[in-house]
Write a protein that holds these residues in place. Structure first.
Motif, PDB file in Angstrom:
ATOM      1  N   UNK A   1      -2.480   8.078   2.852  1.00  0.00           N
ATOM      2  CA  UNK A   1      -1.240   8.837   2.782  1.00  0.00           C
ATOM      3  C   UNK A   1      -0.872   9.179   4.226  1.00  0.00           C
ATOM      4  N   UNK A   2       0.230   8.591   4.702  1.00  0.00           N
ATOM      5  CA  UNK A   2       0.522   8.611   6.121  1.00  0.00           C
ATOM      6  C   UNK A   2       1.958   9.055   6.403  1.00  0.00           C
ATOM      7  N   UNK A   3       2.180   9.830   7.454  1.00  0.00           N
ATOM      8  CA  UNK A   3       3.564  10.110   7.866  1.00  0.00           C
ATOM      9  C   UNK A   3       4.166   8.840   8.459  1.00  0.00           C
ATOM     10  N   UNK A   4       5.426   8.560   8.092  1.00  0.00           N
ATOM     11  CA  UNK A   4       6.070   7.345   8.598  1.00  0.00           C
ATOM     12  C   UNK A   4       7.575   7.532   8.612  1.00  0.00           C
ATOM     13  N   UNK A   5       8.162   7.466   9.782  1.00  0.00           N
ATOM     14  CA  UNK A   5       9.612   7.543   9.966  1.00  0.00           C
ATOM     15  C   UNK A   5      10.226   8.747   9.251  1.00  0.00           C
ATOM     16  N   UNK A   6       9.548   9.882   9.325  1.00  0.00           N
ATOM     17  CA  UNK A   6      10.084  11.107   8.741  1.00  0.00           C
ATOM     18  C   UNK A   6       9.811  11.282   7.269  1.00  0.00           C
ATOM     19  N   UNK A   7       9.076  10.397   6.661  1.00  0.00           N
ATOM     20  CA  UNK A   7       8.691  10.503   5.256  1.00  0.00           C
ATOM     21  C   UNK A   7       7.182  10.280   5.148  1.00  0.00           C
ATOM     22  N   UNK A   8       6.666  10.203   3.928  1.00  0.00           N
ATOM     23  CA  UNK A   8       5.242   9.962   3.701  1.00  0.00           C
ATOM     24  C   UNK A   8       5.078   8.678   2.916  1.00  0.00           C
ATOM     25  N   UNK A   9       4.289   7.746   3.446  1.00  0.00           N
ATOM     26  CA  UNK A   9       3.991   6.511   2.723  1.00  0.00           C
ATOM     27  C   UNK A   9       2.578   6.610   2.167  1.00  0.00           C
ATOM     28  N   UNK A  10       2.410   6.227   0.905  1.00  0.00           N
ATOM     29  CA  UNK A  10       1.091   6.276   0.257  1.00  0.00           C
ATOM     30  C   UNK A  10       0.810   4.934  -0.402  1.00  0.00           C
ATOM     31  N   UNK A  11      -0.414   4.486  -0.300  1.00  0.00           N
ATOM     32  CA  UNK A  11      -0.831   3.234  -0.925  1.00  0.00           C
ATOM     33  C   UNK A  11      -2.190   2.842  -0.366  1.00  0.00           C
ATOM     34  N   UNK A  12      -2.766   1.799  -0.852  1.00  0.00           N
ATOM     35  CA  UNK A  12      -2.097   0.751  -1.598  1.00  0.00           C
ATOM     36  C   UNK A  12      -2.979   0.336  -2.766  1.00  0.00           C
ATOM     37  N   UNK A  13      -2.405  -0.450  -3.657  1.00  0.00           N
ATOM     38  CA  UNK A  13      -3.190  -1.068  -4.721  1.00  0.00           C
ATOM     39  C   UNK A  13      -3.654  -2.437  -4.250  1.00  0.00           C
ATOM     40  N   UNK A  14      -4.507  -3.056  -5.031  1.00  0.00           N
ATOM     41  CA  UNK A  14      -5.040  -4.372  -4.672  1.00  0.00           C
ATOM     42  C   UNK A  14      -5.395  -5.096  -5.963  1.00  0.00           C
ATOM     43  N   UNK A  15      -4.477  -5.897  -6.478  1.00  0.00           N
ATOM     44  CA  UNK A  15      -4.717  -6.564  -7.759  1.00  0.00           C
ATOM     45  C   UNK A  15      -4.091  -7.943  -7.761  1.00  0.00           C
ATOM     46  N   UNK A  16      -4.640  -8.821  -8.561  1.00  0.00           N
ATOM     47  CA  UNK A  16      -4.111 -10.180  -8.659  1.00  0.00           C
ATOM     48  C   UNK A  16      -2.683 -10.153  -9.200  1.00  0.00           C
ATOM     49  N   UNK A  17      -1.881 -11.106  -8.738  1.00  0.00           N
ATOM     50  CA  UNK A  17      -0.475 -11.128  -9.139  1.00  0.00           C
ATOM     51  C   UNK A  17       0.041 -12.546  -9.111  1.00  0.00           C
ATOM     52  N   UNK A  18       1.251 -12.745  -9.580  1.00  0.00           N
ATOM     53  CA  UNK A  18       1.926 -14.028  -9.460  1.00  0.00           C
ATOM     54  C   UNK A  18       2.803 -14.013  -8.214  1.00  0.00           C
TER      55      UNK A  18
ATOM     56  N   UNK B   1      12.685   3.616   2.748  1.00  0.00           N
ATOM     57  CA  UNK B   1      12.526   5.071   2.851  1.00  0.00           C
ATOM     58  C   UNK B   1      13.166   5.819   1.691  1.00  0.00           C
ATOM     59  N   UNK B   2      14.319   5.356   1.235  1.00  0.00           N
ATOM     60  CA  UNK B   2      14.984   6.010   0.102  1.00  0.00           C
ATOM     61  C   UNK B   2      16.056   5.081  -0.451  1.00  0.00           C
ATOM     62  N   UNK B   3      15.799   4.543  -1.615  1.00  0.00           N
ATOM     63  CA  UNK B   3      16.717   3.546  -2.181  1.00  0.00           C
ATOM     64  C   UNK B   3      18.087   4.152  -2.484  1.00  0.00           C
ATOM     65  N   UNK B   4      18.118   5.403  -2.892  1.00  0.00           N
ATOM     66  CA  UNK B   4      19.400   6.022  -3.209  1.00  0.00           C
ATOM     67  C   UNK B   4      20.262   6.169  -1.957  1.00  0.00           C
ATOM     68  N   UNK B   5      19.651   6.560  -0.842  1.00  0.00           N
ATOM     69  CA  UNK B   5      20.386   6.670   0.417  1.00  0.00           C
ATOM     70  C   UNK B   5      20.877   5.302   0.876  1.00  0.00           C
TER      71      UNK B   5
END
Length: 629
Positions: A347-364, A574-578
């Protein structure tokens, strides 16, 4: 205590062990005799960072690729404009080779813009190396830590050191994590960012006010803070591509390889059929060697050469979410070392917001991967137990999924245990594939790919690899205090609806953003804001200015609204609505720059709106995959 003894043994082992002049495409690099006998690297730096230098136009880049015919082929054609592909183009052209690069979408459109934003050696990989006595994993960590410091130094405006806090809820954990992170420091050696250290419970809560004092009836005993690097991944990627263009490479985004060209006997790849996705025009480009840096899609390129090629990629999904700034203090990250399934969550501060992750799972493998609701909830659950604030799904401002192109290990049972090391191979003559690895090691991956290309094509570079000490565009001359020049010397002139131009202050938030995003070129953006009346903000609560749209269209090959909201700025992340609210003005400015008609503007709005639907914010949490309502 067995763990601690084993850790100590490995520690002991480690101790023993733009404006003005336009660049001419494919112009030979400066010789050693130029500039008063100065070095080739110094001459190259002067060329890249000249005050009036600008990238060639997109039309000029495409013309250079069209002109690379059978009798006049490029030395290297790179397929893929992600971190590794752009890095390979920069590496090859700065060795004096004739280079082209094509990217189906945009630079960093895939995995390279969807990372955790960390430049790191891999704390958990070091732990695995210790307890599995895996020297291969240990070498991977050692190499990544060496590269980490170099990436930061080569793009100082886009990268910085970030302290990360590891909470400890027993004295054993205090000793265990302290020793482990001291070893992390030790392995970094002279490339160390800052020393790790222990903080008491009171000191920890002072530094990270939202940190919980109790978790599962266990009291916090303190934290161990260590340092890794953080970056603006997409802008770093765009910077690499633009630097390669300034050095003489013909780089072209929105250009898709539709087939590979073979010689008369069909035994060697000698070029590619390329379609300009903006115009639909197709053309052939010939090259002595092709470097396949297609990331998760590199197998599809390999199958153009040999439809029976065995797949190399084991795709892994990594989901991240964006939360408001109050979840984490500015300048301090948090690592959850053990989740319920054994993963690590940041959970990290990034460009004025907080980014959290990550998952790690098989995908297509898909062009626009989407996060599933259970993956978003996994991250929220993982961090909620370590915080004293209520963690809510409604706080998720944006959520995205990225596909890691992990190289297949047939003996591995799951993608989480696959090594993140990279693979370079030439399983069809003339086609060198580079895959695997991670952002932190993009530069050395590119170097390995170019070395293989030189060997494959018997190429004759005029110099060796110089990217280890080569700053990207905007990095030379930049200082953390550079924003003060913008704040003191420029105004944000804003056009009103009545046609009047109203002066506004170039406040610290806007000045710091421009300086951090564009480095020493930020004054060019500020000049547009001041001289062309494009000083308004694009979105409430964010420092992005209208001037950036015009600048990126002119200087960074920004060809679509998606290019701007996702990669030239990070508003979509950062914010899809914005981002959605900013689209009309973004498209209006781009239309003016690219001469779009109303039909094209409508198409851009539709495409960008659909794109934003793949970012699962709290206001956009509708799923259509059959698993969620």
């Amino acid at each position: 205590m067995t763990r601690l003894r084993k850790l100590g043994a490995v520690v002991a082992t480690a101790i023993a062990a733009g404006y003005g002049t336009t660049v001419i495409l494919h112009e030979p690099l400066v010789s050693f005799s130029d500039h008063g006998g100065g070095s080739l690297l110094e001459a190259l730096r002067k060329r890249l960072h000249a005050p009036d230098v600008v990238v060639p136009s997109r039309e000029a880049q495409q013309a250079a690729l069209v002109d690379a015919g059978k009798s006049n082929p490029l030395d290297v054609l790179v397929i893929g404009g992600g971190a590794t592909g752009s890095g390979a183009a920069l590496d090859a052209v700065t060795r004096g080779l004739r280079v082209g690069l094509v990217e189906r979408e945009d630079f960093a459109a895939g995995t390279s813009s969807r990372s955790t934003k960390l430049l790191h050696g891999g704390v958990r990989y070091l732990e695995k190396a210790v307890f599995n006595l895996d020297y291969g994993q240990f070498k991977l960590v050692l190499h990544a830590l060496q590269e980490r410091k170099q990436v930061i130094e080569n793009a100082p405006h886009l990268c910085h050191a970030l302290p990360c806090m590891t909470p400890c809820f027993s004295w054993f954990e205090v000793v265990y994590y302290w020793m482990g992170l001291k070893m992390y420091d030790l392995v970094a050696g002279r490339q160390l960012l800052h020393l790790s250290r222990y903080y008491s419970t009171k000191e920890s809560v002072d530094l990270f006010p939202t940190l919980a004092r109790e978790v599962n009836d266990r009291s916090l005993r303190g934290t161990v803070v260590y340092y890794d690097g953080q970056m603006n991944d997409a802008r770093l990627n765009v910077g690499l591509a633009c630097t390669a263009a300034l050095a003489g490479a013909a780089v072209l985004n929105h250009a898709e390889v539709v087939s590979l060209l073979k010689n008369d006997d069909g035994k060697r790849i000698i070029g590619a059929r390329i379609r300009d996705n903006l115009t639909g025009k197709e053309f052939d480009t010939y090259a002595k060697v092709i470097v396949n840096a297609g990331g998760p899609f590199c197998d599809s390129i390999r199958k153009m050469a040999n439809k029976n090629a065995q797949e190399m990629i084991s795709p892994s999904s990594g989901v991240h979410i964006i939360l408001p700034d109050y979840y984490s203090p500015d300048g301090m990250g948090l690592i959850v070392p053990k989740t319920k399934d054994g993963r690590v969550v940041f959970m990290l501060p990034w460009l004025g917001r907080t980014v959290a992750g990550t998952t790690d799972s098989s995908t297509n493998i898909t062009y626009l991967p989407e996060p599933h609701e259970d993956e978003i909830q996994f991250i929220l659950d993982a961090i909620s137990g370590y915080l004293n604030v209520k963690v809510r799904r409604s706080d998720v401002l944006s959520a995205w999924s990225g596909i890691r192109p992990l190289a297949v290990d047939p003996t591995a049972k799951n993608t989480e245990s696959i090594s993140r090391d990279h693979v370079v191979c030439e399983d069809y003559p003339g086609l060198v594939t580079i895959t695997g690895g991670k952002w932190t090691t993009y530069r050395s991956m590119a170097e390995d790919a170019v070395n293989a290309a030189i060997k494959s094509g018997k190429l004759t570079p005029t110099s060796g690899c110089v990217t280890n000490n080569l700053r990207i565009v905007g990095g030379e001359g930049w200082e953390p205090s550079s924003f003060t020049v913008l704040a003191q010397q420029y105004k944000r002139m804003k056009n009103t609806h009545g046609g009047k131009v109203v002066p506004g202050v170039m406040d610290s938030a806007a000045a710091k953003h421009l300086s951090g995003a564009y480095g020493s070129l930020a004054e060019r953006v500020a000049a547009i804001a001041q001289n062309e009346g494009l000083g308004k903000r694009l979105a409430h609560g964010y420092p992005y200015l209208e001037a950036e749209v015009a600048y990126c269209a002119r200087n960074e090959y920004c060809e679509s609204a998606i290019d701007f909201i996702a990669r030239r700025t990070r508003l979509a992340f950062l914010e899809t609505d914005a981002a959605r609210k900013a689209l009309p003005r973004v498209i209006e400015i781009l239309a003016n720059e690219h001469n779009w008609d109303s039909s094209k503007q409508k198409e851009e709005m539709e495409k960008a709106t659909e794109f934003l639907k793949t970012f699962k914010s709290s206001k956009n949490a509708q799923f259509h995959d059959g698993k969620h309502n």
